[in-house]
Design a protein around this motif. Structure first.
Motif, short mmCIF file in Angstrom:
data_model
loop_
_atom_site.label_atom_id
_atom_site.label_comp_id
_atom_site.label_asym_id
_atom_site.label_seq_id
_atom_site.Cartn_x
_atom_site.Cartn_y
_atom_site.Cartn_z
N HIS A 51 2.35 -12.02 -5.99
CA HIS A 51 2.47 -10.94 -6.97
C HIS A 51 1.10 -10.30 -7.25
O HIS A 51 0.99 -9.08 -7.36
CB HIS A 51 3.08 -11.46 -8.27
N ILE A 52 0.09 -11.12 -7.33
CA ILE A 52 -1.26 -10.61 -7.56
C ILE A 52 -1.69 -9.72 -6.38
O ILE A 52 -2.27 -8.65 -6.58
CB ILE A 52 -2.26 -11.76 -7.79
N GLU A 53 -1.40 -10.14 -5.17
CA GLU A 53 -1.75 -9.34 -3.99
C GLU A 53 -1.03 -7.99 -4.02
O GLU A 53 -1.62 -6.95 -3.71
CB GLU A 53 -1.42 -10.11 -2.72
N VAL A 54 0.24 -8.02 -4.39
CA VAL A 54 1.01 -6.77 -4.45
C VAL A 54 0.43 -5.85 -5.52
O VAL A 54 0.27 -4.64 -5.30
CB VAL A 54 2.50 -7.06 -4.72
N ILE A 55 0.07 -6.40 -6.67
CA ILE A 55 -0.50 -5.59 -7.74
C ILE A 55 -1.84 -5.01 -7.29
O ILE A 55 -2.13 -3.84 -7.56
CB ILE A 55 -0.66 -6.44 -9.03
N GLU A 56 -2.63 -5.78 -6.59
CA GLU A 56 -3.91 -5.26 -6.08
C GLU A 56 -3.69 -4.13 -5.09
O GLU A 56 -4.39 -3.12 -5.12
CB GLU A 56 -4.72 -6.38 -5.43
N GLN A 57 -2.69 -4.28 -4.22
CA GLN A 57 -2.39 -3.22 -3.26
C GLN A 57 -1.91 -1.96 -3.99
O GLN A 57 -2.29 -0.84 -3.63
CB GLN A 57 -1.33 -3.68 -2.26
N LEU A 58 -1.08 -2.13 -5.00
CA LEU A 58 -0.63 -0.98 -5.78
C LEU A 58 -1.80 -0.29 -6.47
O LEU A 58 -1.86 0.94 -6.53
CB LEU A 58 0.41 -1.42 -6.81
N ALA A 59 -2.71 -1.10 -6.98
CA ALA A 59 -3.88 -0.53 -7.67
C ALA A 59 -4.74 0.28 -6.71
O ALA A 59 -5.29 1.31 -7.09
CB ALA A 59 -4.70 -1.64 -8.32
N THR A 60 -4.85 -0.17 -5.46
CA THR A 60 -5.67 0.59 -4.50
C THR A 60 -5.00 1.89 -4.10
O THR A 60 -5.69 2.83 -3.71
CB THR A 60 -5.97 -0.25 -3.25
N THR A 61 -3.68 1.97 -4.19
CA THR A 61 -3.00 3.21 -3.82
C THR A 61 -2.86 4.17 -4.99
O THR A 61 -2.51 5.33 -4.80
CB THR A 61 -1.60 2.92 -3.26
N LEU A 62 -3.16 3.71 -6.19
CA LEU A 62 -3.00 4.56 -7.36
C LEU A 62 -3.95 5.75 -7.35
O LEU A 62 -3.54 6.88 -7.64
CB LEU A 62 -3.20 3.72 -8.63
N ASP A 63 -5.20 5.54 -7.00
CA ASP A 63 -6.17 6.64 -6.98
C ASP A 63 -5.82 7.71 -5.95
O ASP A 63 -5.79 8.90 -6.29
CB ASP A 63 -7.58 6.09 -6.76
N PRO A 64 -5.50 7.34 -4.69
CA PRO A 64 -5.09 8.38 -3.74
C PRO A 64 -3.81 9.11 -4.19
O PRO A 64 -3.68 10.32 -4.00
CB PRO A 64 -4.86 7.62 -2.44
N LEU A 65 -2.89 8.37 -4.79
CA LEU A 65 -1.66 9.00 -5.28
C LEU A 65 -1.98 10.00 -6.38
O LEU A 65 -1.43 11.11 -6.40
CB LEU A 65 -0.68 7.94 -5.77
N THR A 66 -2.87 9.63 -7.27
CA THR A 66 -3.28 10.54 -8.35
C THR A 66 -3.90 11.81 -7.78
O THR A 66 -3.60 12.92 -8.23
CB THR A 66 -4.26 9.83 -9.30
N ARG A 67 -4.78 11.64 -6.79
CA ARG A 67 -5.40 12.82 -6.16
C ARG A 67 -4.34 13.70 -5.50
O ARG A 67 -4.40 14.93 -5.60
CB ARG A 67 -6.45 12.37 -5.15
N SER A 68 -3.38 13.08 -4.83
CA SER A 68 -2.33 13.86 -4.17
C SER A 68 -1.49 14.64 -5.18
O SER A 68 -1.15 15.81 -4.96
CB SER A 68 -1.42 12.94 -3.35
N VAL A 69 -1.15 14.00 -6.28
CA VAL A 69 -0.36 14.69 -7.31
C VAL A 69 -1.16 15.83 -7.92
O VAL A 69 -0.62 16.93 -8.15
CB VAL A 69 0.10 13.68 -8.39
N ASN A 70 -2.44 15.61 -8.16
CA ASN A 70 -3.28 16.69 -8.69
C ASN A 70 -3.38 17.85 -7.71
O ASN A 70 -3.32 19.01 -8.10
CB ASN A 70 -4.67 16.16 -9.04
#
Length: 123
Positions: A51-70
């Motif tokens: 679960h920790i690994e999955v959360i870390e992976q999600l956290a790393t994709t959050l910034d690129p996703l935010t940039r894409s949405v912007n």
């Protein structure tokens, strides 16, 4: 930042694993019960690690996703700016079409009246 949040969980897992090691060495409890409990704790620790690994992976994709949405928001804003004159022109065309139809009805009525007034009267 997420590393700071997950560090206590990882530390807790380390403590859990050391407790597991100590429990394996405990000879006072029945061996079978201890082994079952240890295996259950290992599975739980492995699950938490996944679960920790999955959360870390999600956290790393959050910034690129935010940039894409912007970027998408900016693109849509530009598209709306381009489409606004087109929409206005469509409204103007619709008004002009209604006016032309009105003028055609008016002229058609005048032609019919003129044609009736020129018609010879019946004797």
């Amino acid at each position: 930042m997420l590393g700071l949040l997950l560090a206590p969980a990882r530390a807790g897992l380390g403590v859990l694993r050391s407790v597991l090691g100590a429990a394996e060495r405990d000879v006072t409890a029945p061996q079978h019960e201890v082994e079952s409990a240890i295996e259950a704790l290992r599975r739980a620790a492995d699950s938490v690690e996944r679960h920790i690994e999955v959360i870390e992976q999600l956290a790393t994709t959050l910034d690129p996703l935010t940039r894409s949405v912007n970027q998408l928001t900016d693109t849509l804003g530009e598209l709306l700016k381009v489409m606004a004159p087109v929409a206005e022109a469509e409204r103007d065309v619709a008004v002009a079409e209604r006016e032309v139809a009105r003028a055609e009805r008016l002229l058609g009525g005048l032609r019919r009246r003129r044609a009736r007034s020129k018609a010879p009267a019946a004797p």
